[in-house]
Design an enzyme around this catalytic site. Structure first.
Site, mmCIF file in Angstrom:
data_model
loop_
_atom_site.group_PDB
_atom_site.id
_atom_site.type_symbol
_atom_site.label_atom_id
_atom_site.label_comp_id
_atom_site.label_asym_id
_atom_site.label_seq_id
_atom_site.Cartn_x
_atom_site.Cartn_y
_atom_site.Cartn_z
ATOM 1 N N ARG A 7 48.675 50.734 49.735
ATOM 2 C CA ARG A 7 47.615 49.717 49.610
ATOM 3 C C ARG A 7 46.967 49.585 50.979
ATOM 4 O O ARG A 7 47.640 49.306 51.969
ATOM 5 C CB ARG A 7 48.227 48.397 49.166
ATOM 6 C CG ARG A 7 47.257 47.198 49.119
ATOM 7 C CD ARG A 7 46.225 47.396 48.047
ATOM 8 N NE ARG A 7 45.497 46.163 47.750
ATOM 9 C CZ ARG A 7 44.492 45.667 48.483
ATOM 10 N NH1 ARG A 7 44.104 46.289 49.584
ATOM 11 N NH2 ARG A 7 43.887 44.559 48.113
ATOM 12 N N GLU A 24 37.445 45.497 41.670
ATOM 13 C CA GLU A 24 38.261 46.057 40.600
ATOM 14 C C GLU A 24 37.420 47.051 39.796
ATOM 15 O O GLU A 24 36.184 46.976 39.787
ATOM 16 C CB GLU A 24 38.754 44.930 39.682
ATOM 17 C CG GLU A 24 39.666 43.932 40.370
ATOM 18 C CD GLU A 24 40.989 44.545 40.801
ATOM 19 O OE1 GLU A 24 41.512 45.422 40.091
ATOM 20 O OE2 GLU A 24 41.496 44.145 41.867
ATOM 21 N N ARG A 70 54.421 48.483 47.204
ATOM 22 C CA ARG A 70 53.489 49.425 47.825
ATOM 23 C C ARG A 70 53.551 49.315 49.346
ATOM 24 O O ARG A 70 53.739 48.229 49.891
ATOM 25 C CB ARG A 70 52.056 49.150 47.363
ATOM 26 C CG ARG A 70 51.851 49.270 45.867
ATOM 27 C CD ARG A 70 50.450 48.838 45.454
ATOM 28 N NE ARG A 70 50.175 47.437 45.799
ATOM 29 C CZ ARG A 70 49.086 46.777 45.423
ATOM 30 N NH1 ARG A 70 48.155 47.399 44.701
ATOM 31 N NH2 ARG A 70 48.919 45.517 45.756
#
Length: 211
Positions: A97, A105, A139
């Protein structure tokens, strides 16, 4: 028969049991995140166990760069405008990330464009990671660089991502890059009322407030 006297004296409060830590939230105030993380690590070694509130977990997730440099990762997947998968060459794939930014998004305006922009920069290329930490989804949170170029910064400058102030307030370069993109109306800033991805994820329809 005499009535028994009832004592009104309160028993002293019991001291904190092992595994409890009074005033834990105070450790996370005033920019003491890193010291708090060290203290918690030491207490963990001593056998203390505790579950932190979500708001504190979020602070720890993105408390800043640790400076741990990792090199030679091959990008094998681009999920959206701020998340990639890299291959270490040792049979390990790592989801990364990008630190300090938040891209639209995929279902938002410019979501697909942000993914395409990131893909054009890094897909099937070798990158280096400046690791911050891991987030609550497991992540790796990191600044991605390629040939010395800061990819996170480039995405914001291109108008394909927001500066994620909530998790990277002190990243002034990202703040300046966003202001530059806003002024030039690049990428998502061509829309006069872009909705921040964190607002979109929350289901809100409010317009993103100007920083």
């Amino acid at each position: 028969m005499k009535a028994k006297k009832t004592s009104t004296t309160r028993k002293p409060a019991k001291s904190a049991r092992k595994g409890q830590m009074p005033g834990l939230a105070a450790l996370f105030k005033g920019g003491r995140i890193r010291w708090a993380a060290v203290i918690l690590a030491v207490l963990g070694l001593l056998g203390y166990k505790f579950d932190l509130p979500d708001r504190i977990k979020r602070k720890l997730e993105h408390s800043g760069q640790t400076g741990r440099q990792e090199t030679g990762y091959r990008v094998v997947g681009v999920h959206d405008g701020d998340t990639i998968t890299v291959y270490s060459g040792k049979g390990e794939q790592i989801k990364v990330r990008l630190f300090g930014i938040d891209a639209p998004e995929l279902k938002q305006a410019f979501g697909a464009a942000a993914k395409q922009t990131l893909s054009a920069m890094v897909f099937e290329r070798t990158v280096d990671l400046l690791v911050a930490n891991k987030d609550r989804y497991g992540r790796t949170v990191a600044t991605v660089t390629i040939g010395g170029r800061n990819v996170n910064l480039a995405m914001v400058r291109a108008g394909m991502a927001w500066h994620y102030v909530a998790y990277a307030k002190k990243e002034h370069e990202l703040a300046e890059a966003e202001q530059e993109a806003r002024a030039a109306r690049r990428g998502l800033w061509a829309d006069r009322s872009p909705v921040a991805p964190w607002v979109f994820r929350a289901g809100g329809k409010a317009k993103a407030a100007a920083k």
